[in-house]
Design a protein around this motif. Structure first.
Motif, PDB file in Angstrom:
ATOM      1  N   THR A   1      -6.593   5.659  -0.199  1.00  0.00           N
ATOM      2  CA  THR A   1      -6.048   6.424  -1.312  1.00  0.00           C
ATOM      3  C   THR A   1      -4.568   6.675  -1.043  1.00  0.00           C
ATOM      4  O   THR A   1      -3.978   6.100  -0.124  1.00  0.00           O
ATOM      5  CB  THR A   1      -6.774   7.774  -1.462  1.00  0.00           C
ATOM      6  N   ASP A   2      -3.970   7.588  -1.815  1.00  0.00           N
ATOM      7  CA  ASP A   2      -2.583   7.973  -1.562  1.00  0.00           C
ATOM      8  C   ASP A   2      -2.446   8.746  -0.257  1.00  0.00           C
ATOM      9  O   ASP A   2      -1.315   9.020   0.190  1.00  0.00           O
ATOM     10  CB  ASP A   2      -2.029   8.794  -2.732  1.00  0.00           C
ATOM     11  N   ARG A   3      -3.552   9.068   0.404  1.00  0.00           N
ATOM     12  CA  ARG A   3      -3.521   9.690   1.733  1.00  0.00           C
ATOM     13  C   ARG A   3      -3.754   8.671   2.846  1.00  0.00           C
ATOM     14  O   ARG A   3      -3.929   9.046   4.007  1.00  0.00           O
ATOM     15  CB  ARG A   3      -4.586  10.792   1.808  1.00  0.00           C
ATOM     16  N   GLY A   4      -3.755   7.394   2.495  1.00  0.00           N
ATOM     17  CA  GLY A   4      -4.006   6.354   3.484  1.00  0.00           C
ATOM     18  C   GLY A   4      -5.485   6.018   3.576  1.00  0.00           C
ATOM     19  O   GLY A   4      -6.237   6.195   2.619  1.00  0.00           O
TER      20      GLY A   4
ATOM     21  N   GLU B   1      -8.174  15.419  -7.678  1.00  0.00           N
ATOM     22  CA  GLU B   1      -7.228  16.299  -7.008  1.00  0.00           C
ATOM     23  C   GLU B   1      -6.938  15.812  -5.592  1.00  0.00           C
ATOM     24  O   GLU B   1      -5.812  15.894  -5.102  1.00  0.00           O
ATOM     25  CB  GLU B   1      -7.775  17.727  -6.966  1.00  0.00           C
ATOM     26  N   GLU B   2      -7.970  15.267  -4.933  1.00  0.00           N
ATOM     27  CA  GLU B   2      -7.805  14.769  -3.566  1.00  0.00           C
ATOM     28  C   GLU B   2      -7.213  13.369  -3.527  1.00  0.00           C
ATOM     29  O   GLU B   2      -6.518  13.010  -2.569  1.00  0.00           O
ATOM     30  CB  GLU B   2      -9.162  14.745  -2.862  1.00  0.00           C
ATOM     31  N   SER B   3      -7.500  12.541  -4.544  1.00  0.00           N
ATOM     32  CA  SER B   3      -7.169  11.107  -4.497  1.00  0.00           C
ATOM     33  C   SER B   3      -6.604  10.660  -5.837  1.00  0.00           C
ATOM     34  O   SER B   3      -7.301  10.714  -6.863  1.00  0.00           O
ATOM     35  CB  SER B   3      -8.421  10.285  -4.167  1.00  0.00           C
ATOM     36  N   ALA B   4      -5.368  10.176  -5.828  1.00  0.00           N
ATOM     37  CA  ALA B   4      -4.769   9.664  -7.064  1.00  0.00           C
ATOM     38  C   ALA B   4      -5.369   8.318  -7.446  1.00  0.00           C
ATOM     39  O   ALA B   4      -5.369   7.933  -8.618  1.00  0.00           O
ATOM     40  CB  ALA B   4      -3.257   9.537  -6.901  1.00  0.00           C
TER      41      ALA B   4
ATOM     42  N   VAL C   1      -8.167   4.959  -5.620  1.00  0.00           N
ATOM     43  CA  VAL C   1      -8.971   4.481  -4.501  1.00  0.00           C
ATOM     44  C   VAL C   1      -9.066   2.966  -4.575  1.00  0.00           C
ATOM     45  O   VAL C   1      -9.217   2.388  -5.657  1.00  0.00           O
ATOM     46  CB  VAL C   1     -10.378   5.129  -4.480  1.00  0.00           C
ATOM     47  N   ARG C   2      -8.915   2.330  -3.428  1.00  0.00           N
ATOM     48  CA  ARG C   2      -9.083   0.888  -3.308  1.00  0.00           C
ATOM     49  C   ARG C   2      -9.831   0.632  -2.011  1.00  0.00           C
ATOM     50  O   ARG C   2      -9.963   1.540  -1.173  1.00  0.00           O
ATOM     51  CB  ARG C   2      -7.726   0.167  -3.297  1.00  0.00           C
ATOM     52  N   ILE C   3     -10.313  -0.591  -1.808  1.00  0.00           N
ATOM     53  CA  ILE C   3     -11.023  -0.889  -0.570  1.00  0.00           C
ATOM     54  C   ILE C   3     -10.484  -2.155   0.087  1.00  0.00           C
ATOM     55  O   ILE C   3      -9.891  -3.022  -0.563  1.00  0.00           O
ATOM     56  CB  ILE C   3     -12.549  -1.046  -0.777  1.00  0.00           C
ATOM     57  N   GLU C   4     -10.706  -2.214   1.404  1.00  0.00           N
ATOM     58  CA  GLU C   4     -10.510  -3.424   2.190  1.00  0.00           C
ATOM     59  C   GLU C   4     -11.824  -3.744   2.887  1.00  0.00           C
ATOM     60  O   GLU C   4     -12.502  -2.840   3.385  1.00  0.00           O
ATOM     61  CB  GLU C   4      -9.409  -3.221   3.238  1.00  0.00           C
ATOM     62  N   VAL C   5     -12.174  -5.021   2.925  1.00  0.00           N
ATOM     63  CA  VAL C   5     -13.378  -5.480   3.620  1.00  0.00           C
ATOM     64  C   VAL C   5     -12.931  -6.419   4.726  1.00  0.00           C
ATOM     65  O   VAL C   5     -12.268  -7.430   4.461  1.00  0.00           O
ATOM     66  CB  VAL C   5     -14.344  -6.212   2.665  1.00  0.00           C
ATOM     67  N   ARG C   6     -13.273  -6.066   5.951  1.00  0.00           N
ATOM     68  CA  ARG C   6     -12.839  -6.875   7.094  1.00  0.00           C
ATOM     69  C   ARG C   6     -14.042  -7.383   7.882  1.00  0.00           C
ATOM     70  O   ARG C   6     -15.084  -6.731   7.959  1.00  0.00           O
ATOM     71  CB  ARG C   6     -11.916  -6.064   8.010  1.00  0.00           C
ATOM     72  N   HIS C   7     -13.858  -8.575   8.455  1.00  0.00           N
ATOM     73  CA  HIS C   7     -14.856  -9.131   9.351  1.00  0.00           C
ATOM     74  C   HIS C   7     -14.921  -8.299  10.630  1.00  0.00           C
ATOM     75  O   HIS C   7     -14.021  -7.500  10.912  1.00  0.00           O
ATOM     76  CB  HIS C   7     -14.516 -10.582   9.687  1.00  0.00           C
ATOM     77  N   ALA C   8     -15.970  -8.520  11.403  1.00  0.00           N
ATOM     78  CA  ALA C   8     -16.140  -7.758  12.633  1.00  0.00           C
ATOM     79  C   ALA C   8     -14.945  -7.916  13.570  1.00  0.00           C
ATOM     80  O   ALA C   8     -14.611  -7.001  14.329  1.00  0.00           O
ATOM     81  CB  ALA C   8     -17.431  -8.195  13.327  1.00  0.00           C
ATOM     82  N   GLN C   9     -14.282  -9.069  13.528  1.00  0.00           N
ATOM     83  CA  GLN C   9     -13.123  -9.323  14.401  1.00  0.00           C
ATOM     84  C   GLN C   9     -11.855  -8.641  13.898  1.00  0.00           C
ATOM     85  O   GLN C   9     -10.821  -8.681  14.566  1.00  0.00           O
ATOM     86  CB  GLN C   9     -12.877 -10.824  14.527  1.00  0.00           C
ATOM     87  N   GLY C  10     -11.891  -8.059  12.689  1.00  0.00           N
ATOM     88  CA  GLY C  10     -10.756  -7.316  12.178  1.00  0.00           C
ATOM     89  C   GLY C  10      -9.943  -8.015  11.111  1.00  0.00           C
ATOM     90  O   GLY C  10      -9.104  -7.376  10.468  1.00  0.00           O
ATOM     91  N   HIS C  11     -10.143  -9.333  10.905  1.00  0.00           N
ATOM     92  CA  HIS C  11      -9.343 -10.004   9.881  1.00  0.00           C
ATOM     93  C   HIS C  11      -9.984  -9.824   8.505  1.00  0.00           C
ATOM     94  O   HIS C  11     -11.171  -9.562   8.371  1.00  0.00           O
ATOM     95  CB  HIS C  11      -9.111 -11.472  10.210  1.00  0.00           C
TER      96      HIS C  11
ATOM     97  N   GLY D   1       0.808  -1.213   0.000  1.00  0.00           N
ATOM     98  CA  GLY D   1       0.000   0.000   0.000  1.00  0.00           C
ATOM     99  C   GLY D   1       0.839   1.259   0.000  1.00  0.00           C
ATOM    100  O   GLY D   1       0.536   2.226  -0.707  1.00  0.00           O
ATOM    101  N   ARG D   2       1.927   1.275   0.783  1.00  0.00           N
ATOM    102  CA  ARG D   2       2.799   2.447   0.822  1.00  0.00           C
ATOM    103  C   ARG D   2       3.493   2.672  -0.520  1.00  0.00           C
ATOM    104  O   ARG D   2       3.797   3.803  -0.889  1.00  0.00           O
ATOM    105  CB  ARG D   2       3.844   2.290   1.920  1.00  0.00           C
ATOM    106  N   GLY D   3       3.767   1.576  -1.237  1.00  0.00           N
ATOM    107  CA  GLY D   3       4.487   1.706  -2.497  1.00  0.00           C
ATOM    108  C   GLY D   3       3.644   2.125  -3.683  1.00  0.00           C
ATOM    109  O   GLY D   3       4.194   2.505  -4.726  1.00  0.00           O
ATOM    110  N   LEU D   4       2.321   2.100  -3.550  1.00  0.00           N
ATOM    111  CA  LEU D   4       1.461   2.387  -4.698  1.00  0.00           C
ATOM    112  C   LEU D   4       1.684   3.794  -5.246  1.00  0.00           C
ATOM    113  O   LEU D   4       1.786   3.994  -6.458  1.00  0.00           O
ATOM    114  CB  LEU D   4      -0.009   2.215  -4.315  1.00  0.00           C
ATOM    115  N   THR D   5       1.730   4.791  -4.368  1.00  0.00           N
ATOM    116  CA  THR D   5       1.857   6.168  -4.835  1.00  0.00           C
ATOM    117  C   THR D   5       3.154   6.386  -5.590  1.00  0.00           C
ATOM    118  O   THR D   5       3.168   6.972  -6.682  1.00  0.00           O
ATOM    119  CB  THR D   5       1.765   7.138  -3.650  1.00  0.00           C
TER     120      THR D   5
END
Length: 329
Positions: free
Chosen positions: A278-281, A303-306, A308-318, A173-177
């Motif tokens: 996004t590129d802003r985390g 202008e705000e976002s180079a 966008v991607r998403i993460e979907v996590r279970h209620a427990q966080g994984h 994720g850090r390397g994408l930008t």
């Protein structure tokens, strides 16, 4: 060995669409416990359309799959190249082709072997970059690799998301930008690294391809037209829309300076948390209903976002699913 003994490069009658596949699978031909026949049965039961045979440092299994496949399942020929300073997947190599593994990062040989795979139209994936064993840590630069395996399911099949995957995801994720500024971003993928019964497809990569064939699947992965799912019960779509134009995962959206509506449709994850990155985390998070299906939305601009991607996590966080980005310009 006659070419007819190898699995076909194309599944007949399977056209343009999204295909589910596991690109990191081991059998009794290296250190797995299952036969190719058992793995094919497991792949079908897991709802997969393709798998890749990736034995450690051998092509011995390449000729073992043809009797067990048909139009419903594609087998991609590959190898897990197990070097002293990291493992990588050579996908789409030739029948019987073996990529050398007897080197380490300080030898300066990696580009030569990546070139061998690219020379036959194959794809190179950095495997489990933070695996917790000798040689598992990936010490090579990602430059020259086509994709990074950020989700590897081997070490915790009951909950196939752990700190090693979290670290790999953070690195990617850090390397994408920086990669996008250099003009070439590197997609992520997820695979089970199957060795035992019950592991296949947990997780796997969902790829948009022009057909169910080795070249088309590799093209979709290389282009980032893919997302990763924890199981076949999880489904999602991610779209970005601006001024009547829209784009999906791995595509570019020309916004002409207009506001962008980003929508994630998720199914199969109860009480999920959907986060937008996004590129802003991480920039936005939404909760989905208990019944396991819902829509999360977010507004932005190029202008705000180079991207966008998403993460979907279970209620427990994984992790339940994550996507490659949509690029906004």
């Amino acid at each position: 060995m006659p070419v007819s003994n190898f699995p076909p490069l194309r599944a007949v009658g399977r056209g343009r669409g999204w295909y589910r596949g596991d690109c990191h699978v081991h059998s009794v031909y290296s250190d797995g416990e299952l036969t190719p026949e058992q793995l094919v049965a497991g792949a079908r039961a897991a709802g997969l359309d393709f798998i890749a045979t990736t034995e450690h440092n051998t092509a011995e299994a390449h000729g073992a799959w043809a009797p067990h496949v048909g139009p419903d399942l594609l087998v991609v020929l590959g190898e897990e190249v197990t070097t002293e300073t990291g493992h990588w997947l050579a996908l789409g190599i030739g029948p019987g082709q073996v990529v050398d593994w007897e080197y380490r990062v300080q030898d300066g040989q990696i580009d030569r072997y990546l070139g061998e795979v690219h020379g036959v139209g194959g794809l190179c994936a950095a495997a489990h970059p933070h695996a917790p064993y000798p040689s598992g840590d990936f010490m090579y630069p990602y430059q020259g690799f086509d994709v990074v395996e950020v989700w590897n399911g081997l070490w915790s099949s009951d909950r196939p998301w752990n700190a090693d995957n979290e670290a790999a995801l953070a690195d990617w994720g850090r390397g994408l930008t920086a990669d996008m500024r250099a003009g070439r971003w590197r997609p992520m993928m997820g695979n089970s690294d199957t060795h035992l019964e019950g592991q296949i497809g947990i997780p796997h990569t969902v790829v948009f391809a022009e057909e169910l064939s080795t070249p088309a699947i590799l093209a979709g992965i290389r282009a980032g037209r893919s997302w990763t799912a924890g199981s076949a019960t999880v489904d999602l779509s991610l779209t970005a829309t601006a001024g009547g134009r829209s784009a999906e995962v791995g595509e570019h959206l020309e916004t002409s300076g207009e506001q962008v509506a980003v929508r994630a449709h998720v199914r199969g994850v109860r009480s999920a948390a959907v986060s937008f990155h996004t590129d802003r985390g991480r920039v936005h998070c939404a909760s989905l209903p208990d019944h396991g299906a819902g829509v999360a939305e977010w507004l932005t601009t190029a202008e705000e976002s180079a991207f966008v991607r998403i993460e979907v996590r279970h209620a427990q966080g994984h992790m339940a699913a994550l996507t490659n980005p949509i690029i906004l310009t």
